[in-house]
Design an enzyme around this catalytic site. Structure first.
Site, PDB file in Angstrom:
ATOM      1  N   ASP A  67      -4.659   5.026 -14.886  1.00  0.00           N
ATOM      2  CA  ASP A  67      -3.218   5.287 -14.893  1.00  0.00           C
ATOM      3  C   ASP A  67      -2.560   4.879 -16.213  1.00  0.00           C
ATOM      4  O   ASP A  67      -3.182   4.219 -17.054  1.00  0.00           O
ATOM      5  CB  ASP A  67      -2.541   4.571 -13.712  1.00  0.00           C
ATOM      6  CG  ASP A  67      -3.045   3.135 -13.515  1.00  0.00           C
ATOM      7  OD1 ASP A  67      -3.551   2.540 -14.487  1.00  0.00           O
ATOM      8  OD2 ASP A  67      -2.934   2.617 -12.396  1.00  0.00           O
ATOM      9  N   ASN A 136      -0.002  -4.744  -1.910  1.00  0.00           N
ATOM     10  CA  ASN A 136       0.345  -3.780  -0.848  1.00  0.00           C
ATOM     11  C   ASN A 136      -0.795  -2.795  -0.587  1.00  0.00           C
ATOM     12  O   ASN A 136      -0.623  -1.810   0.127  1.00  0.00           O
ATOM     13  CB  ASN A 136       1.631  -3.034  -1.206  1.00  0.00           C
ATOM     14  CG  ASN A 136       1.491  -2.184  -2.469  1.00  0.00           C
ATOM     15  OD1 ASN A 136       0.406  -2.121  -3.058  1.00  0.00           O
ATOM     16  ND2 ASN A 136       2.569  -1.550  -2.891  1.00  0.00           N
ATOM     17  N   HIS A 138      -2.354  -0.929  -2.906  1.00  0.00           N
ATOM     18  CA  HIS A 138      -2.461   0.238  -3.791  1.00  0.00           C
ATOM     19  C   HIS A 138      -3.749   0.180  -4.610  1.00  0.00           C
ATOM     20  O   HIS A 138      -4.274  -0.888  -4.906  1.00  0.00           O
ATOM     21  CB  HIS A 138      -1.217   0.417  -4.666  1.00  0.00           C
ATOM     22  CG  HIS A 138      -1.039  -0.542  -5.782  1.00  0.00           C
ATOM     23  ND1 HIS A 138       0.191  -0.903  -6.272  1.00  0.00           N
ATOM     24  CD2 HIS A 138      -1.936  -1.236  -6.532  1.00  0.00           C
ATOM     25  CE1 HIS A 138       0.043  -1.743  -7.273  1.00  0.00           C
ATOM     26  NE2 HIS A 138      -1.227  -1.975  -7.444  1.00  0.00           N
ATOM     27  N   GLU A 143       0.616   4.200  -4.209  1.00  0.00           N
ATOM     28  CA  GLU A 143       1.325   3.265  -3.341  1.00  0.00           C
ATOM     29  C   GLU A 143       1.152   3.659  -1.864  1.00  0.00           C
ATOM     30  O   GLU A 143       0.730   4.789  -1.564  1.00  0.00           O
ATOM     31  CB  GLU A 143       2.818   3.260  -3.708  1.00  0.00           C
ATOM     32  CG  GLU A 143       3.114   2.917  -5.174  1.00  0.00           C
ATOM     33  CD  GLU A 143       2.905   1.441  -5.526  1.00  0.00           C
ATOM     34  OE1 GLU A 143       2.297   0.694  -4.728  1.00  0.00           O
ATOM     35  OE2 GLU A 143       3.364   1.030  -6.610  1.00  0.00           O
TER      36      GLU A 143
HETATM   37  P1  PGA Z   1      -3.576  -7.266 -10.971  1.00  0.00           P
HETATM   38  O1  PGA Z   1      -3.192  -5.809 -10.471  1.00  0.00           O
HETATM   39  O2  PGA Z   1      -4.984  -7.170 -11.459  1.00  0.00           O
HETATM   40  O3  PGA Z   1      -2.620  -7.543 -12.097  1.00  0.00           O
HETATM   41  O4  PGA Z   1      -3.432  -8.175  -9.797  1.00  0.00           O
HETATM   42  C1  PGA Z   1      -4.069  -5.165  -9.606  1.00  0.00           C
HETATM   43  C2  PGA Z   1      -3.451  -3.871  -9.165  1.00  0.00           C
HETATM   44  O5  PGA Z   1      -2.218  -3.819  -9.013  1.00  0.00           O
HETATM   45  O6  PGA Z   1      -4.199  -2.916  -8.961  1.00  0.00           O
END
Ligand code: PGA
Length: 250
Positions: A67, A136, A138, A143
Site C-alpha cells: 500500500d 482492528n 486490517h 479495513e
Molecule cells: P504496525 O502496523 O506494524 O505499525 O503495528 C501494522 C498494520 O497496521 O498493519
C-alpha cells in the site's frame, strides 16, 4: 495457519528474516510482497544485517508493497516509498527498478489501481507476502467491511488506523485520509503469507484471528482459508491465546 511463537520483538524479527532469506536462497528471482509499519522495522534490519554479513543477494528479486498513502510524494519521510528505501532498499543490492509500490500521486487513481493489479500479474504473482495486522484486523489498508473479493483499490482510512499511524507524523492532521492498497483477493493470491504480530496491543486481534471465524468484520480472518500461512507472534501478542489453542496451530 501455522503459528511460530517468538519470545519478543527481536526474536520475531529474526525468525521472520530467516524465512525471507530462505525463500530468496531457494528462489533467487522471488517476488516478495512487502509491508510497512512498526512491526516490520526489525525484520528489515535483520535482512540488512544478514546482507552485510553473509551477502545474501537480492539482485534478481522483485518486491511489491501492499500500500501507499494518497497525496504523499515518494520523498516525503512518511511515505511508504521513503520507508522502504530507508529501512531496506538503500542497504541491500536490489535494483530500485525492481521495487514496486502504488503511486499515491497518480492523477487517475482508478487507473493506477488497475496498473498495479496488472503489474502483479505480469511479474508472475507473489511468492511470499509479508503482512502486519491492524488492531482492528486490517491487512494492508483493507479495513473491516472490505469485500474478500477486492482487488487493488482506494480506501478511506479508519479513524483508529489514522490514530495508530499518527505516531509517525508530527500531528494527527497530517496523517493522510486515503490510501491505495492491494485488495484482499490480491493478497490471497500470494503463494505463501507470513503475518507478524508483536506487543500487547495485538493480543486481542490475534486471539480473534485464531478463533477461526471468517468474517469481513475481521479482514485478517480470511487467512484461515489460505493453504500456506505462517503467523509469527511474540509472547505479548499471544498473551490472550490459550495454551490449547497455541498447541493446535504449532
Ligand atoms: P504496525 O502496523 O506494524 O505499525 O503495528 C501494522 C498494520 O497496521 O498493519
Amino acid at each position: 495457519m501455522k503459528l511460530i511463537e517468538a519470545k519478543d520483538y527481536q526474536d520475531m524479527s529474526r525468525k521472520a528474516a530467516d524465512i525471507i532469506i530462505d525463500q530468496v536462497k531457494k528462489k533467487p528471482n522471488s517476488v516478495l510482497g512487502l509491508a510497512t509499519g512498526g512491526t516490520m522495522i526489525g525484520t528489515y534490519a535483520a535482512l540488512v544485517d544478514d546482507y552485510k554479513q553473509n551477502g545474501t543477494s537480492y539482485q534478481q528479486v522483485k518486491t511489491v508493497n501492499l500500500d501507499e498513502y494518497i497525496g504523499l510524494a515518494p520523498e516525503h519521510p512518511n511515505s511508504y516509498h521513503y520507508y522502504m528505501s530507508d529501512h531496506l532498499f538503500n542497504h541491500i543490492d536490489i535494483p530500485k527498478s525492481q521495487t514496486y509500490l502504488p503511486n499515491g500521486l497518480a492523477k487517475d487513481i482508478e487507473a493506477e489501481c488497475q496498473r498495479y493489479e496488472n503489474l502483479l500479474e505480469q511479474i508472475g504473482g507473489i511468492d511470499l507476502q509479508l503482512l502486519g495486522i491492524g488492531q482492528n484486523g486490517h491487512i494492508g489498508f483493507n479495513e473491516p467491511g472490505t469485500s474478500f473479493e477486492s482487488t487493488t483499490h482506494v480506501v478511506e482510512l479508519a479513524l483508529s488506523t489514522r490514530q495508530a499511524n499518527s505516531r509517525f507524523f508530527n500531528r494527527f492532521e497530517e496523517v493522510p485520509t486515503h490510501a491505495i492498497t492491494m485488495g484482499i483477493a490480491t493478497i490471497m493470491k500470494s503463494k505463501k503469507i507470513l503475518l507478524l504480530a508483536s506487543g500487547k496491543k495485538k493480543a486481542h486481534i490475534i486471539s480473534q484471528l485464531f478463533a477461526g471465524k471468517v468474517t469481513t468484520e475481521i479482514p485478517a480472518s480470511i487467512l484461515n482459508t489460505h493453504p500456506n500461512v505462517i503467523v509469527i507472534a511474540d509472547q505479548e501478542a499471544l498473551s490472550l491465546l490459550s495454551p490449547e489453542k497455541r498447541k493446535v496451530y504449532t
